[in-house]
Design a protein around this motif. Structure first.
Motif, short mmCIF file in Angstrom:
data_model
loop_
_atom_site.label_atom_id
_atom_site.label_comp_id
_atom_site.label_asym_id
_atom_site.label_seq_id
_atom_site.Cartn_x
_atom_site.Cartn_y
_atom_site.Cartn_z
N GLN A 120 5.56 54.26 1.32
CA GLN A 120 5.15 52.90 1.00
C GLN A 120 4.44 52.94 -0.35
OE1 GLN A 120 5.77 50.13 3.07
NE2 GLN A 120 5.15 48.94 1.29
N ARG A 121 5.14 52.48 -1.39
CA ARG A 121 4.59 52.53 -2.73
C ARG A 121 4.69 51.15 -3.36
NH1 ARG A 121 6.54 56.50 -7.74
NH2 ARG A 121 4.95 55.81 -9.24
N THR A 122 3.57 50.71 -3.96
CA THR A 122 3.51 49.38 -4.58
C THR A 122 2.93 49.52 -5.98
OG1 THR A 122 3.13 48.34 -2.42
CG2 THR A 122 2.62 47.03 -4.37
N LEU A 123 3.63 48.96 -6.94
CA LEU A 123 3.16 48.92 -8.33
C LEU A 123 2.75 47.49 -8.62
CD1 LEU A 123 2.81 50.63 -10.89
CD2 LEU A 123 5.09 49.90 -11.59
N PHE A 124 1.45 47.28 -8.84
CA PHE A 124 0.87 45.94 -8.93
C PHE A 124 0.08 45.81 -10.23
CE2 PHE A 124 -2.79 43.10 -8.06
CZ PHE A 124 -2.11 41.93 -7.77
N VAL A 125 0.29 44.69 -10.93
CA VAL A 125 -0.47 44.36 -12.14
C VAL A 125 -1.46 43.27 -11.76
CG1 VAL A 125 -0.37 43.46 -14.48
CG2 VAL A 125 1.43 44.99 -13.66
N GLY A 126 -2.76 43.63 -11.86
CA GLY A 126 -3.81 42.69 -11.49
C GLY A 126 -4.60 42.24 -12.70
N SER A 127 -4.83 40.93 -12.78
CA SER A 127 -5.63 40.34 -13.85
C SER A 127 -6.80 39.60 -13.21
CB SER A 127 -4.79 39.39 -14.70
OG SER A 127 -5.58 38.80 -15.72
N GLY A 128 -8.00 39.89 -13.68
CA GLY A 128 -9.19 39.28 -13.08
C GLY A 128 -10.30 39.07 -14.08
#
Length: 247
Positions: A120-128
């Motif tokens: 289970q692999r997730t590549l996520f771009v988060g902006s905060g």
């Protein structure tokens, strides 16, 4: 003996042949009239054409509504009314904020099991965004010292505090997601609502940590100093000294 006939007077044995006209008269064709069913079809077609033209004319002058696609997608919002849970007064001054972006690469697998089976692999771009503020609600009585003769003020303020990163979901997105065979089978029978929540939480933690080392704390001190100098300067004070407590 009778008179012999002349060429212009035929005898009775050979009667005169009637002269044949040069062009024969045309034989009249029978008139074909449409049947009752054909006339009915023509009448229905004319009426239908008139109705269509009338509808287009009324639509052109905005009398009739436009005809939408009967199979178009439709979204129904069944959300409940907003419920107010709490309300409070704020006593803090937001002196600075910063927007950060982080790439989260989170992978969950099992030891000694191939990734194509369990992965289970997730590549996520988060902006905060992270805010840095000064809380004025906890000031004590001796935090403010005023000298009316010298027109000076001394302020002792708490150290700037930093909020938890607030993710901007319009600018945050999943780049890629990989799942093993068993993970796909498991997702078909059950849902894991906390899977995305773990990715969001990790992005918030990374952004919050990055904000602490970004210099927002010092920027908040400088902005608070300038704000108070401008405020008290309009009241006639010439010197404003601001001291921040240790964090």
């Amino acid at each position: 003996m009778a008179d012999s006939p002349t060429p212009d007077h035929p005898t009775s044995e050979y009667p005169a042949v009637p002269e044949r006209p040069d062009t024969p008269d045309p034989v009249p064709e029978p008139e074909v009239k449409p049947s009752g069913f054909a006339r009915l079809l023509i009448f229905v077609g004319v009426v239908f054409a008139l109705l269509v033209l009338s509808c287009f004319g009324l639509r052109a002058i905005n009398v009739l509504p436009t005809f939408e696609n009967p199979f178009a997608d439709e979204t129904t919002d069944r959300s409940q009314p907003v419920l107010l849970q709490s309300m409070r007064d704020l006593h803090r001054y937001v002196a600075a904020d910063g927007t950060f972006q982080v790439i989260v690469d989170l992978q969950e697998n099992k030891d000694n099991i191939p990734d194509f089976l369990v992965n289970q692999r997730t590549l996520f771009v988060g902006s905060g965004t992270v805010e840095t503020y000064v809380d004025f609600s906890g000031l004590s009585g001796d935090a403010l010292k005023i000298d009316q003769e010298k027109k000076t003020i001394e302020l002792t303020l708490p150290a700037p505090e930093q909020s938890t990163a607030a993710l901007d979901m319009q600018r945050s997105y999943v780049v890629a997601e990989e799942r093993g065979l068993f993970n796909r089978i498991g997702d078909a029978f059950r849902e894991d609502p906390g899977k995305q929540q773990r990715v969001y939480q990790l992005a918030q933690e990374r952004i919050t940590e990055a904000a602490r080392a970004s210099g927002l704390d010092q920027r908040a001190r400088d902005n608070t100093q300038r704000m108070l100098e401008s405020l008290f300067g309009r009241l006639g004070y010439t010197t404003v000294t601001v001291t921040f407590a240790n964090p």
